[in-house]
Each structure stands twice: as structure tokens, then as C-alpha cells.
Design a protein around this motif. Structure first.
Motif, PDB file in Angstrom:
ATOM      1  N   ILE A 222     -10.400   3.961 -98.232  1.00 43.32           N
ATOM      2  CA  ILE A 222      -9.681   5.232 -98.227  1.00 43.32           C
ATOM      3  C   ILE A 222     -10.353   6.194 -97.254  1.00 43.32           C
ATOM      4  O   ILE A 222     -11.574   6.169 -97.073  1.00 43.32           O
ATOM      5  CB  ILE A 222      -9.656   5.862 -99.640  1.00 43.32           C
ATOM      6  CG1 ILE A 222      -8.533   6.883 -99.773  1.00 43.32           C
ATOM      7  CG2 ILE A 222     -10.995   6.509 -99.988  1.00 43.32           C
ATOM      8  CD1 ILE A 222      -8.283   7.338-101.190  1.00 43.32           C
ATOM      9  N   TYR A 223      -9.538   6.992 -96.588  1.00 40.55           N
ATOM     10  CA  TYR A 223     -10.047   8.034 -95.690  1.00 40.55           C
ATOM     11  C   TYR A 223      -9.373   9.350 -96.081  1.00 40.55           C
ATOM     12  O   TYR A 223      -8.174   9.526 -95.875  1.00 40.55           O
ATOM     13  CB  TYR A 223      -9.742   7.710 -94.232  1.00 40.55           C
ATOM     14  CG  TYR A 223     -10.463   6.490 -93.713  1.00 40.55           C
ATOM     15  CD1 TYR A 223     -11.783   6.571 -93.273  1.00 40.55           C
ATOM     16  CD2 TYR A 223      -9.818   5.257 -93.688  1.00 40.55           C
ATOM     17  CE1 TYR A 223     -12.453   5.443 -92.809  1.00 40.55           C
ATOM     18  CE2 TYR A 223     -10.479   4.125 -93.218  1.00 40.55           C
ATOM     19  CZ  TYR A 223     -11.795   4.226 -92.783  1.00 40.55           C
ATOM     20  OH  TYR A 223     -12.446   3.100 -92.327  1.00 40.55           O
ATOM     21  N   TYR A 224     -10.137  10.243 -96.665  1.00 42.05           N
ATOM     22  CA  TYR A 224      -9.623  11.569 -96.966  1.00 42.05           C
ATOM     23  C   TYR A 224      -9.765  12.443 -95.723  1.00 42.05           C
ATOM     24  O   TYR A 224     -10.731  12.310 -94.967  1.00 42.05           O
ATOM     25  CB  TYR A 224     -10.386  12.203 -98.126  1.00 42.05           C
ATOM     26  CG  TYR A 224     -10.206  11.510 -99.454  1.00 42.05           C
ATOM     27  CD1 TYR A 224      -8.987  11.551-100.120  1.00 42.05           C
ATOM     28  CD2 TYR A 224     -11.261  10.827-100.052  1.00 42.05           C
ATOM     29  CE1 TYR A 224      -8.819  10.916-101.347  1.00 42.05           C
ATOM     30  CE2 TYR A 224     -11.108  10.194-101.274  1.00 42.05           C
ATOM     31  CZ  TYR A 224      -9.882  10.235-101.918  1.00 42.05           C
ATOM     32  OH  TYR A 224      -9.724   9.605-103.139  1.00 42.05           O
ATOM     33  N   GLU A 225      -8.790  13.311 -95.509  1.00 39.50           N
ATOM     34  CA  GLU A 225      -8.858  14.220 -94.376  1.00 39.50           C
ATOM     35  C   GLU A 225      -9.737  15.423 -94.730  1.00 39.50           C
ATOM     36  O   GLU A 225      -9.794  15.837 -95.893  1.00 39.50           O
ATOM     37  CB  GLU A 225      -7.455  14.705 -93.995  1.00 39.50           C
ATOM     38  CG  GLU A 225      -6.511  13.599 -93.555  1.00 39.50           C
ATOM     39  CD  GLU A 225      -6.996  12.882 -92.306  1.00 39.50           C
ATOM     40  OE1 GLU A 225      -7.700  13.526 -91.490  1.00 39.50           O
ATOM     41  OE2 GLU A 225      -6.679  11.692 -92.145  1.00 39.50           O
ATOM     42  N   PRO A 226     -10.409  16.009 -93.741  1.00 35.16           N
ATOM     43  CA  PRO A 226     -11.306  17.146 -94.004  1.00 35.16           C
ATOM     44  C   PRO A 226     -10.606  18.335 -94.659  1.00 35.16           C
ATOM     45  O   PRO A 226     -11.234  19.091 -95.404  1.00 35.16           O
ATOM     46  CB  PRO A 226     -11.816  17.520 -92.598  1.00 35.16           C
ATOM     47  CG  PRO A 226     -11.694  16.268 -91.801  1.00 35.16           C
ATOM     48  CD  PRO A 226     -10.468  15.586 -92.322  1.00 35.16           C
ATOM     49  N   ASP A 227      -9.303  18.487 -94.372  1.00 34.19           N
ATOM     50  CA  ASP A 227      -8.590  19.643 -94.919  1.00 34.19           C
ATOM     51  C   ASP A 227      -7.888  19.353 -96.247  1.00 34.19           C
ATOM     52  O   ASP A 227      -7.106  20.181 -96.730  1.00 34.19           O
ATOM     53  CB  ASP A 227      -7.579  20.163 -93.899  1.00 34.19           C
ATOM     54  CG  ASP A 227      -6.507  19.135 -93.551  1.00 34.19           C
ATOM     55  OD1 ASP A 227      -6.706  17.947 -93.872  1.00 34.19           O
ATOM     56  OD2 ASP A 227      -5.475  19.521 -92.966  1.00 34.19           O
TER      57      ASP A 227
END
Length: 467
Positions: A222-227
Motif C-alpha cells: 500500500i502507498y498512502y499519499e502525503p495529503d
């Protein structure tokens, strides 16, 4: 006597005339040693098929150590094992290169579903790697099925709020190259937790990315976005469960209960393990690599224990044959490939900082199946040169030099203008086991594994002799 008298002056006049011509140095003979590449290829093949240790090494790594997930004792044991293996084959230059690695713990996890007032039914599942959990508490909600981006875009604001989104998108079976099919599906916005979270949904369930028709769940990163204001938990389920769930959803409302203890605990460092045979002519580097880490749920045999074993086998073979390499031949076993990629980024940064001249990089991360060729991500003139060697490889079943992609672990080196290549294999079975508990030693065929090591060694030999 007259005949002799007549001939003699003619002979002498010719001799005297020749002395008046400018003196020419005799042509020098070509002293360049010309290799019989067919013989050299056979020597490599015979050595590996007779004395190769890649299969036995793979057994040690997978059965003796098992899962090698980042920031776990399994990975630490794998690094010690790799160093020992390099020493056993006579490599003197071995070192560690520390890379940042996230500390993520899967913990207990479960998924249950029910319809109406029915009983809860357990569904096999896996949390996405690095996913947020539910804090060990039950997260409940109605499941909403979405199978395309058009369906997602058609949803009105609030339609998915507090719902659990289920995405049942299979890998396209019509695409012959299963790697292409996998990548196409993996890049879908539908299986992005960040995209789904923006709809107001509180969890994401996906159909596993696999070619198998069973109920084994396959992990995904999984890759969560910084925002991201909210980081929702995400998980995968097996193919059979996914299809059954879709059929049920088309008839009635389904509620899910998710409980995931998964959590992140900061970061630590894990080392890349690097070993090399220094060049006799110069310090230019030919690098080949594979990922040393694996997922936490299987033995990491096809992903990527086979690649690790093949890289070690290349160095063992060159040492066993007494090969005098022109350039430095280096192996990098990368850390943190599965849940972050910091190992590969660290190595590329090291090469740039040290201004090391790398002339070629070869990767292997496709399961140790029968070799078919090499994907070549490099300038046209270099591709052409390798094409010209094709006939040497054909007797070993290697014929495909037309693909142009490069695997993740060597891809950062492209920014440094280093020619890249990857061993291309028959991947039809790879995604049956990829990122799952079924990725075990028994799925690997010894002869296929050794044939891949042969092709890699032959290519490294040709690069070293001709570049």
C-alpha cells in the motif's frame, strides 16, 4: 653457357632494381586472442548443470530461514546466510550497505461477512503491506461493489461514505505475458487506498492479483499519499471468495466485519549485501542483483529466493572456471524491496556519490522458471550489439531480446544512464504463487533454476569481454 649468361644479368638487374624501392615493414600478425564463444558458453553450461549449487542454496534460504520480511529476525538471518555463502565460494570483497526500512507488523487479522440476520462467515484475507489496521477493534460496514473506474466516477458524493468498497477486478486472461497483465491491474486507481478514502469509504477489499483459480489471498503493498487526511485499512481476498462475494452482492446486502492489528512502528535499517570479484583490467562495474527480503507469509522461493540463488551461482561459476574478468563483477542482494524499495534507492545513491562507472546492470526477479531471453532497457547501439550474440544463446533456449522493461530493483540505475537488462522467463505460473503463502520451495524446478543461472552467466561473460 649462353643461357646462363643471359639469365644471370636479368636476375641481377631485377635484384638490384628491387633494392631501390622504399623499404616496407613486414605486416604484423594479429596477436589478439579470439574466443570461441560457443565453447565458452558450453563450459559455463556444463559447469552449472554438473556442479551448480543454486538449488541447494535456495533450499537453505527458504526451508532453513523462511520468510525474510523487512525489519524482522528472518531478514537478519538471511543477511548472515548470504555473507557466508559468498565466503564459501571464495569471494573476499563482501560488505554491507545500510538502508532505511519501515517496521510494519501484520499481527492478527480477520474478515467476516454476513447477509441479513445470517451468521458471520470467515473469509481468508491478507492486509496490504504497510496498511493501517483497525487498532485491533472490529470495523463494520456495508460492502459496496465497484468493478470499474466509470462505476467509481458515477458514484454521487456521499454514496460511499462509511461504506467498505470491494473491487473485484481480475488480471486480464487475454494478455499472454502475465507480467504485463499484473502491472496493468496493479496500476488501477480502483485498488488505491488513497483514491478510495477520498470517497468517504472506511476500508478497501480487493480481489487478489493472481492467475490462480483458488482461494489463496495474495499480498499487495500500500502507498498512502502525503495529503491523505484518513488512511483507511486495505486487504485482499482469494479469487473464489471474491467471485462468491460479487454473486451475493448482486442479490442482497452484505455486511463486513474487519479486524486488523496491523501497525507501523517507525523505521530501522536493513543492509544490502554486496559481494564482488574485482576486475583485472579496470574498476568498471558490471552489477547483477536480486531482492533478499520476501513477504512475511511464505518462504519467498520464487520471489525472490531464486534470483538470490542465481546471482550467487554466477559468481561461483566464474570462480570455479578460473575466469579472469576484465571488469569488476558485483552482486547486490537488495533490502526492503517488498514494502518500500529503500535498498535499491540506497545503492543507486551510492553509485552516484562515488561516481563509480557502471557499464551494465542485470536483474532477476521472475521466479526461476525456464529462461526465454533478456529484456534490454538501453541505448539502440547496445541493444544491437547484444542482438548480434543471439546465436550463441539459442542452443540454451534463450531467444527473446525484444522486451524493454527493467525490474524495480535495478530501475533506479537508469537515471544514471546505466544499460539495464532483466532475465526473461516463462511466467505463466509465477502469479499463481506470487506474494502468497504458496510461494514455497517445492514450486521451483531445479533444472529451470540452473538454466536461468547459465543464461545470466553467459551474458555477464559476453558483456565483460566485449564492453
Amino acid at each position: 653457357m649462353k643461357k646462363i649468361f643471359i639469365i644471370l644479368p636479368l636476375f641481377l638487374s631485377g635484384f638490384l632494381f628491387s633494392q631501390k624501392k622504399p623499404h616496407k615493414n613486414p605486416a604484423k600478425k594479429n596477436t589478439t586472442v579470439k574466443f570461441n564463444y560457443h565453447d565458452e558458453f558450453k563450459n559455463i553450461s556444463d559447469e552449472i548443470l554438473t556442479n551448480g549449487t543454486a538449488y541447494e542454496n535456495l533450499a537453505e534460504l527458504t526451508k532453513g530461514i523462511g520468510p525474510r520480511f523487512s525489519a524482522t529476525p528472518g531478514y537478519a538471518k538471511a543477511t548472515e546466510w548470504a555473507e557466508r555463502k559468498f565466503k564459501e565460494i571464495g569471494i573476499n570483497m563482501i560488505w554491507r550497505q545500510e538502508a532505511k526500512a519501515p517496521v510494519w507488523i501484520r499481527g492478527k487479522e480477520s474478515l467476516q461477512i454476513k447477509t441479513g440476520n445470517g451468521d458471520w462467515k470467515n473469509i481468508r484475507m491478507l492486509s496490504f503491506g504497510n496498511s493501517e489496521g483497525t487498532g485491533g477493534k472490529d470495523l463494520m460496514g456495508e460492502i459496496i461493489l465497484i468493478n470499474s473506474t466509470s462505476e467509481l466516477n458515477a458514484m454521487s458524493i456521499g454514496q460511499l461514505k462509511d461504506k467498505i468498497v470491494f473491487v473485484n477486478v481480475p488480471m486480464d486472461p487475454k494478455i499472454i505475458n502475465t507480467s504485463d497483465s499484473y502491472l496493468l491491474t496493479a496500476k488501477s486507481k480502483l485498488i488505491s487506498a488513497s483514491v478510495i478514502a477520498k470517497t468517504g469509504a472506511k476500508a478497501l477489499i480487493i480481489r487478489s492479483l493472481t492467475t490462480a483459480n483458488d482461494d489463496t489471498p495474495h499480498a499487495k503493498m500500500i502507498y498512502y499519499e502525503p495529503d491523505d487526511k484518513v488512511k483507511i485499512p486495505a486487504l485482499s481476498i482469494g479469487v473464489k471468495s471474491a467471485d462468491e462475494l460479487e454473486k451475493t452482492l448482486k442479490k442482497q446486502k452484505v455486511t463486513a466485519k474487519i479486524n486488523m492489528a496491523a501497525e507501523s512502528k517507525g523505521s530501522t535499517t536493513n543492509p544490502n549485501i554486496i559481494a564482488e570479484i574485482q576486475g583485472k583490467k579496470d574498476s568498471k562495474v558490471i552489477v547483477l542483483g536480486a531482492q533478499l527480503d520476501s513477504w512475511d507469509i511464505g518462504e519467498g522461493a520464487i520471489d525472490d529466493g531464486t534470483g538470490v540463488a542465481q546471482c550467487i551461482e554466477v559468481l561461483r561459476t566464474l570462480k570455479a572456471l578460473g575466469y579472469e574478468n576484465n571488469h569488476t563483477i558485483r552482486v547486490v542482494l537488495y533490502a526492503n524491496s517488498e514494502n518500500g524499495g529503500q535498498g535499491r534507492e540506497m545503492y543507486a545513491a551510492y553509485v552516484k556519490k562515488k561516481e563509480e562507472k557502471h557499464i551494465f546492470a542485470l536483474g532477476t526477479d521472475a521466479g526461476g522458471y525456464s529462461p526465454r531471453g533478456f529484456s534490454l532497457d538501453m541505448p539502440p547501439q547496445r541493444r544491437k550489439q547484444i542482438f548480434e550474440w543471439k546465436n550463441y544463446f539459442l542452443p540454451y533456449g534463450i531467444y527473446d531480446f525484444d522486451q524493454t522493461y527493467a525490474i524495480q530493483d535495478i530501475s533506479p540505475l537508469k537515471k544514471l544512464d546505466i544499460p539495464l537488462a532483466e532475465l526473461v522467463v516463462d511466467t505463466q505460473r509465477y502469479f499463481d504463487y506470487h506474494h502468497s503463502a504458496e510461494d514455497t520451495f517445492d514450486k521451483v524446478n531445479k533444472r529451470e533454476l540452473l538454466l536461468g543461472a547459465i543464461g545470466m552467466t553467459q551474458l555477464i561473460f559476453m558483456i565483460d569481454k566485449n564492453w
